[in-house]
Design a protein around this motif. Sequence first.
Motif, PDB file in Angstrom:
ATOM      1  N   PHE A 120      47.098  48.957  43.761  1.00  0.00           N
ATOM      2  CA  PHE A 120      45.984  48.260  43.123  1.00  0.00           C
ATOM      3  C   PHE A 120      46.411  47.798  41.739  1.00  0.00           C
ATOM      4  O   PHE A 120      47.211  48.453  41.073  1.00  0.00           O
ATOM      5  CB  PHE A 120      44.767  49.191  42.983  1.00  0.00           C
ATOM      6  CG  PHE A 120      44.039  49.436  44.271  1.00  0.00           C
ATOM      7  CD1 PHE A 120      43.142  48.506  44.773  1.00  0.00           C
ATOM      8  CD2 PHE A 120      44.242  50.613  44.983  1.00  0.00           C
ATOM      9  CE1 PHE A 120      42.467  48.736  45.961  1.00  0.00           C
ATOM     10  CE2 PHE A 120      43.569  50.851  46.173  1.00  0.00           C
ATOM     11  CZ  PHE A 120      42.684  49.912  46.664  1.00  0.00           C
ATOM     12  N   GLN A 121      45.855  46.678  41.285  1.00  0.00           N
ATOM     13  CA  GLN A 121      46.130  46.182  39.949  1.00  0.00           C
ATOM     14  C   GLN A 121      45.102  46.655  38.922  1.00  0.00           C
ATOM     15  O   GLN A 121      45.365  46.626  37.732  1.00  0.00           O
ATOM     16  CB  GLN A 121      46.158  44.646  39.919  1.00  0.00           C
ATOM     17  CG  GLN A 121      47.431  44.057  40.453  1.00  0.00           C
ATOM     18  CD  GLN A 121      47.584  44.285  41.940  1.00  0.00           C
ATOM     19  OE1 GLN A 121      46.665  44.046  42.712  1.00  0.00           O
ATOM     20  NE2 GLN A 121      48.731  44.782  42.339  1.00  0.00           N
ATOM     21  N   ASN A 122      43.932  47.042  39.396  1.00  0.00           N
ATOM     22  CA  ASN A 122      42.903  47.524  38.483  1.00  0.00           C
ATOM     23  C   ASN A 122      42.014  48.523  39.205  1.00  0.00           C
ATOM     24  O   ASN A 122      42.071  48.655  40.432  1.00  0.00           O
ATOM     25  CB  ASN A 122      42.074  46.370  37.918  1.00  0.00           C
ATOM     26  CG  ASN A 122      41.591  46.662  36.519  1.00  0.00           C
ATOM     27  OD1 ASN A 122      41.375  47.809  36.150  1.00  0.00           O
ATOM     28  ND2 ASN A 122      41.417  45.613  35.726  1.00  0.00           N
ATOM     29  N   TYR A 123      41.170  49.181  38.416  1.00  0.00           N
ATOM     30  CA  TYR A 123      40.365  50.299  38.896  1.00  0.00           C
ATOM     31  C   TYR A 123      39.004  50.197  38.223  1.00  0.00           C
ATOM     32  O   TYR A 123      38.929  50.159  36.997  1.00  0.00           O
ATOM     33  CB  TYR A 123      41.088  51.572  38.461  1.00  0.00           C
ATOM     34  CG  TYR A 123      40.562  52.868  38.990  1.00  0.00           C
ATOM     35  CD1 TYR A 123      41.049  53.399  40.175  1.00  0.00           C
ATOM     36  CD2 TYR A 123      39.614  53.615  38.279  1.00  0.00           C
ATOM     37  CE1 TYR A 123      40.614  54.617  40.647  1.00  0.00           C
ATOM     38  CE2 TYR A 123      39.176  54.829  38.750  1.00  0.00           C
ATOM     39  CZ  TYR A 123      39.671  55.328  39.928  1.00  0.00           C
ATOM     40  OH  TYR A 123      39.237  56.535  40.396  1.00  0.00           O
ATOM     41  N   LEU A 124      37.948  50.126  39.004  1.00  0.00           N
ATOM     42  CA  LEU A 124      36.592  49.997  38.476  1.00  0.00           C
ATOM     43  C   LEU A 124      35.733  51.091  39.085  1.00  0.00           C
ATOM     44  O   LEU A 124      35.749  51.292  40.299  1.00  0.00           O
ATOM     45  CB  LEU A 124      36.046  48.615  38.836  1.00  0.00           C
ATOM     46  CG  LEU A 124      34.831  48.103  38.119  1.00  0.00           C
ATOM     47  CD1 LEU A 124      35.054  48.033  36.608  1.00  0.00           C
ATOM     48  CD2 LEU A 124      34.464  46.721  38.641  1.00  0.00           C
ATOM     49  N   THR A 125      35.006  51.808  38.232  1.00  0.00           N
ATOM     50  CA  THR A 125      34.184  52.909  38.736  1.00  0.00           C
ATOM     51  C   THR A 125      32.744  52.463  38.960  1.00  0.00           C
ATOM     52  O   THR A 125      32.214  51.617  38.242  1.00  0.00           O
ATOM     53  CB  THR A 125      34.210  54.117  37.779  1.00  0.00           C
ATOM     54  OG1 THR A 125      33.785  53.705  36.497  1.00  0.00           O
ATOM     55  CG2 THR A 125      35.591  54.727  37.708  1.00  0.00           C
ATOM     56  N   LYS A 126      32.132  53.059  39.977  1.00  0.00           N
ATOM     57  CA  LYS A 126      30.719  52.845  40.293  1.00  0.00           C
ATOM     58  C   LYS A 126      29.899  53.862  39.505  1.00  0.00           C
ATOM     59  O   LYS A 126      30.342  54.991  39.364  1.00  0.00           O
ATOM     60  CB  LYS A 126      30.459  53.078  41.781  1.00  0.00           C
ATOM     61  CG  LYS A 126      31.109  52.108  42.715  1.00  0.00           C
ATOM     62  CD  LYS A 126      30.772  52.515  44.148  1.00  0.00           C
ATOM     63  CE  LYS A 126      31.477  51.686  45.177  1.00  0.00           C
ATOM     64  NZ  LYS A 126      31.153  52.090  46.543  1.00  0.00           N
ATOM     65  N   PRO A 127      28.724  53.535  39.073  1.00  0.00           N
ATOM     66  CA  PRO A 127      28.173  52.176  39.077  1.00  0.00           C
ATOM     67  C   PRO A 127      28.877  51.333  38.035  1.00  0.00           C
ATOM     68  O   PRO A 127      29.326  51.830  37.022  1.00  0.00           O
ATOM     69  CB  PRO A 127      26.712  52.382  38.720  1.00  0.00           C
ATOM     70  CG  PRO A 127      26.682  53.638  37.923  1.00  0.00           C
ATOM     71  CD  PRO A 127      27.806  54.490  38.442  1.00  0.00           C
ATOM     72  N   PHE A 128      28.976  50.046  38.301  1.00  0.00           N
ATOM     73  CA  PHE A 128      29.667  49.154  37.387  1.00  0.00           C
ATOM     74  C   PHE A 128      28.732  48.015  37.007  1.00  0.00           C
ATOM     75  O   PHE A 128      27.785  47.703  37.706  1.00  0.00           O
ATOM     76  CB  PHE A 128      30.955  48.609  38.000  1.00  0.00           C
ATOM     77  CG  PHE A 128      30.718  47.842  39.272  1.00  0.00           C
ATOM     78  CD1 PHE A 128      30.484  46.486  39.252  1.00  0.00           C
ATOM     79  CD2 PHE A 128      30.721  48.498  40.490  1.00  0.00           C
ATOM     80  CE1 PHE A 128      30.243  45.783  40.414  1.00  0.00           C
ATOM     81  CE2 PHE A 128      30.495  47.815  41.670  1.00  0.00           C
ATOM     82  CZ  PHE A 128      30.253  46.449  41.626  1.00  0.00           C
ATOM     83  N   ASP A 129      29.010  47.426  35.887  1.00  0.00           N
ATOM     84  CA  ASP A 129      28.250  46.281  35.417  1.00  0.00           C
ATOM     85  C   ASP A 129      28.825  45.036  36.097  1.00  0.00           C
ATOM     86  O   ASP A 129      30.043  44.878  36.163  1.00  0.00           O
ATOM     87  CB  ASP A 129      28.389  46.190  33.896  1.00  0.00           C
ATOM     88  CG  ASP A 129      27.661  44.997  33.343  1.00  0.00           C
ATOM     89  OD1 ASP A 129      28.311  43.952  33.157  1.00  0.00           O
ATOM     90  OD2 ASP A 129      26.444  45.119  33.110  1.00  0.00           O
ATOM     91  N   SER A 130      27.962  44.167  36.584  1.00  0.00           N
ATOM     92  CA  SER A 130      28.441  42.974  37.291  1.00  0.00           C
ATOM     93  C   SER A 130      29.304  42.098  36.386  1.00  0.00           C
ATOM     94  O   SER A 130      30.275  41.493  36.841  1.00  0.00           O
ATOM     95  CB  SER A 130      27.269  42.176  37.852  1.00  0.00           C
ATOM     96  OG  SER A 130      26.395  41.770  36.818  1.00  0.00           O
ATOM     97  N   GLY A 131      28.987  42.044  35.106  1.00  0.00           N
ATOM     98  CA  GLY A 131      29.811  41.282  34.172  1.00  0.00           C
ATOM     99  C   GLY A 131      31.205  41.850  34.065  1.00  0.00           C
ATOM    100  O   GLY A 131      32.184  41.111  33.932  1.00  0.00           O
TER     101      GLY A 131
END
Length: 146
Positions: A120-131
């Motif tokens: 993966f190139q990036n990692y985003l955690t839930k809940p996340f902001d749509s922006g």
Amino acid sequence: MSKSFGNQLPQDDINIKNLNDLQILLVDDDADTLILMTAVLEDYSVQVRTATSASEALEVIRHFELDFLIIDIAMPEEDGYSLICKVRALEDTQKRKIPAIALTALDTEEARQFAFQCGFQNYLTKPFDSGDLVTQITKFLVESTW
């Protein structure tokens, strides 16, 4: 997660890339998450495909030209780590290099590092902001040397 789907990106120093007609595959076993993320991305004129499992995602990847993947880590039967490893092992060089964001509720340094090791190139955690989601895609496309 933000309930506003307006084209309001956080004010950053980045040049906002035009996302028109970007082809993105969303992979998540949760239908509500797919619906919400699809609505957010379509608001930016992104062309969205969805899959609810790793096996379904691989079929979509094999049959369609895609620019970006957003993959949930915790899925039944086969997780997102396994899926991205399979993508990175594909014979088709272009498909093997599709950039991907890991999406997960697990926010640990070990999980983050493992995601990067898997491809993966990036990692985003839930809940996340749509922006934040749109900003991460845009930053990668603007800064990418992938």
